[in-house]
Design a protein around this motif. Structure first.
Motif, PDB file in Angstrom:
ATOM      1  N   VAL A  11       0.948  -1.254  -0.099  1.00 17.87           N
ATOM      2  CA  VAL A  11       0.088   0.140   0.022  1.00 17.87           C
ATOM      3  C   VAL A  11       1.029   1.379   0.303  1.00 17.87           C
ATOM      4  O   VAL A  11       0.528   2.339  -0.803  1.00 17.87           O
ATOM      5  CB  VAL A  11      -0.642  -0.624   1.344  1.00 17.87           C
ATOM      6  CG1 VAL A  11      -2.059   1.456   1.142  1.00 17.87           C
ATOM      7  CG2 VAL A  11      -2.097  -1.651   0.860  1.00 17.87           C
ATOM      8  N   ALA A  31      -0.372   3.125  -3.402  1.00 15.71           N
ATOM      9  CA  ALA A  31      -1.504   4.285  -3.138  1.00 15.71           C
ATOM     10  C   ALA A  31      -1.448   5.698  -3.332  1.00 15.71           C
ATOM     11  O   ALA A  31      -0.326   5.699  -2.481  1.00 15.71           O
ATOM     12  CB  ALA A  31      -2.214   3.488  -1.772  1.00 15.71           C
ATOM     13  N   HIS A  89      -5.642   4.553   4.707  1.00 12.21           N
ATOM     14  CA  HIS A  89      -5.113   3.324   5.357  1.00 12.21           C
ATOM     15  C   HIS A  89      -4.526   3.347   6.414  1.00 12.21           C
ATOM     16  O   HIS A  89      -4.211   2.985   7.049  1.00 12.21           O
ATOM     17  CB  HIS A  89      -4.194   2.506   4.428  1.00 12.21           C
ATOM     18  CG  HIS A  89      -4.818   2.514   3.319  1.00 12.21           C
ATOM     19  ND1 HIS A  89      -4.921   0.965   2.529  1.00 12.21           N
ATOM     20  CD2 HIS A  89      -4.812   2.874   1.867  1.00 12.21           C
ATOM     21  CE1 HIS A  89      -5.324   0.887   1.381  1.00 12.21           C
ATOM     22  NE2 HIS A  89      -5.225   2.479   0.822  1.00 12.21           N
TER      23      HIS A  89
END
Length: 420
Positions: A176, A180, A186
């Motif tokens: 991530v 991302a 998150h």
């Protein structure tokens, strides 16, 4: 000057391989230390080590499947704070990534988030440290160019250390972080404040309770880390002192050369030699500045990084001890509380499995960390040795050229005698 003799003593001390065999991070061939098998020149010795290092780096590159670059730091100013954003570029051939290339922007707090998530999910793995949040020793301004560049390099190393780890590099949080475009959603996921407080309370209780008997191999690890920490902290202090003394010496050199120039203006035949000395001093001061910059940018950060690593290792070992302490406490309760044996047995079995996993994780990471530490520090020492050789050879050449320029030819000497 004392500022000139300390570096040589310091380098010699670092090459004293007999002091501690576990810290043989510089040389694979101990025969070099006693001079029994010296190459023809300092430069050829450096080239030999550099060739070995390049071959090792090439082997590592051939096996890597994630390449990460942290670059392009940019300052951002808002109404409430000023911070630096870094570009993180990733290239990978791993199948769990949807694309082969990614580009995201991250600030220091994002790196902190990643590291905390990795530690929460893998408490007895050695997660490489980040640079401190606040200004490092010797830095005056928080966001000056030197500080930003030092931090960028440290963040770059942090991500690449994670990418080389056989377990951490497959973490979903790592994925991530690299892919991302924004991390806000998150970051909201994960254990809350009360959950983390509960873990802290249990850790304190376990540390107060103590262990009955730590396995011998973990006792050895703890003793090694304490010894390593003490030694590298001492080396770091000496290095910082050398850097400070070299800066003071450089300031003196910069004042020294102009004195010869002024003196030359009031002399006749001595004027040219005085100007030549001033030129030599100026050239040597430039080499001294470059050599000291190398110490500040290469050796000092490497030493500081492994001071932080030592603290990380101590924390990981305390976590392992906490798991064992909790297991021992439940085992004692199982023996004394007859009415709850079935329920407690399940907890004891679970803690036994957890302790075994913690031990295996730390043991595996321990050998991986030691190899990495020796490679990194050996590289820093070789680079420092290479720079020292280059520095002294250039300064030697400067003064040799001065001596050659002052050499009086026999014919000139006879002419002078005839005139007299």
């Amino acid at each position: 000057m004392s500022g000139q003799t300390v570096p040589a003593d310091f380098t010699g001390h670092m090459l004293d391989l007999d002091e501690d065999e576990d810290l043989e991070v510089f040389s694979k061939n101990t025969s070099l230390a006693d001079g029994s098998s010296m190459p023809n020149s300092p430069s050829s010795m450096v080239n030999q080590y550099r060739l070995e290092e390049d071959e090792e780096e090439q082997q590592d590159t051939n096996t890597k499947d994630i390449f990460i670059t942290v670059d392009n730091p940019e300052s951002h100013v808002t109404a409430i704070e000023t911070f630096i954003m870094y570009r993180v570029l990733t290239k990978t051939t791993r199948s769990e990534f949807d694309s082969s290339e990614y580009e995201v922007l991250r600030r220091y707090q994002d790196f902190l988030w990643l590291r905390s998530r990795l530690e929460e999910n893998h408490p007895t793995l050695i997660v490489h440290p980040l640079p401190e949040k606040f200004v490092m020793k010797g830095m005056v301004e928080r966001f000056n160019d030197d500080f930003i560049e030092t931090r960028r390099k440290a963040l770059h190393r942090f991500l690449n250390k994670i990418s080389e780890h056989p377990i951490l590099s497959f973490s979903q949080h790592f994925n991530v972080f690299l892919t991302a475009q924004e991390l806000t959603s998150h970051k909201k996921q994960g254990p809350g404040f009360l959950s983390r407080m509960g873990e802290t309370v249990r850790s304190v209780a376990n540390s107060v309770r103590g262990l009955k008997s730590r396995p011998e191999e973990f006792t050895f690890m703890q003793e090694y880390v304490e010894d390593f920490s003490n030694k590298i902290c001492s080396v770091d202090k000496v290095t910082q002192r050398i850097i400070k003394e070299q800066r003071e010496y450089l300031d003196e050199l910069k004042q020294y050369g102009p004195v010869y120039v002024q003196w030359a203006g009031s002399e006749g035949d001595l004027g040219e030699p005085l100007k030549a000395v001033a030129s030599c001093v100026e050239r040597c001061s430039k080499e001294t500045e470059e050599n000291n910059q190398h110490l500040s940018e290469v050796l000092a950060p490497a030493l500081h990084e492994y001071i932080l690593c030592a603290e990380t290792l101590k924390t990981v070992m305390r976590r392992r001890d906490n798991v064992q302490a909790e297991f021992e406490a439940k085992n004692e309760a199982l023996a004394s509380r007859k009415g709850e044996q079935e329920e407690l047995q399940d907890e004891v079995d679970g803690l036994s499995d957890r302790m075994e996993m913690a031990n295996d994780a730390l043991k595996g990471d321990w050998f991986r960390w030691k190899n990495s530490m020796r490679t990194d520090l050996r590289s820093a020492f070789i680079s420092t040795a290479e720079k020292n050789v280059d520095y002294y050879e250039k300064c030697l050449a400067v003064w040799e050229s001065f001596l050659l320029s002052q050499r009086v030819e026999p014919s000139e000497q006879r002419d002078g005698e005839d005139v007299s």
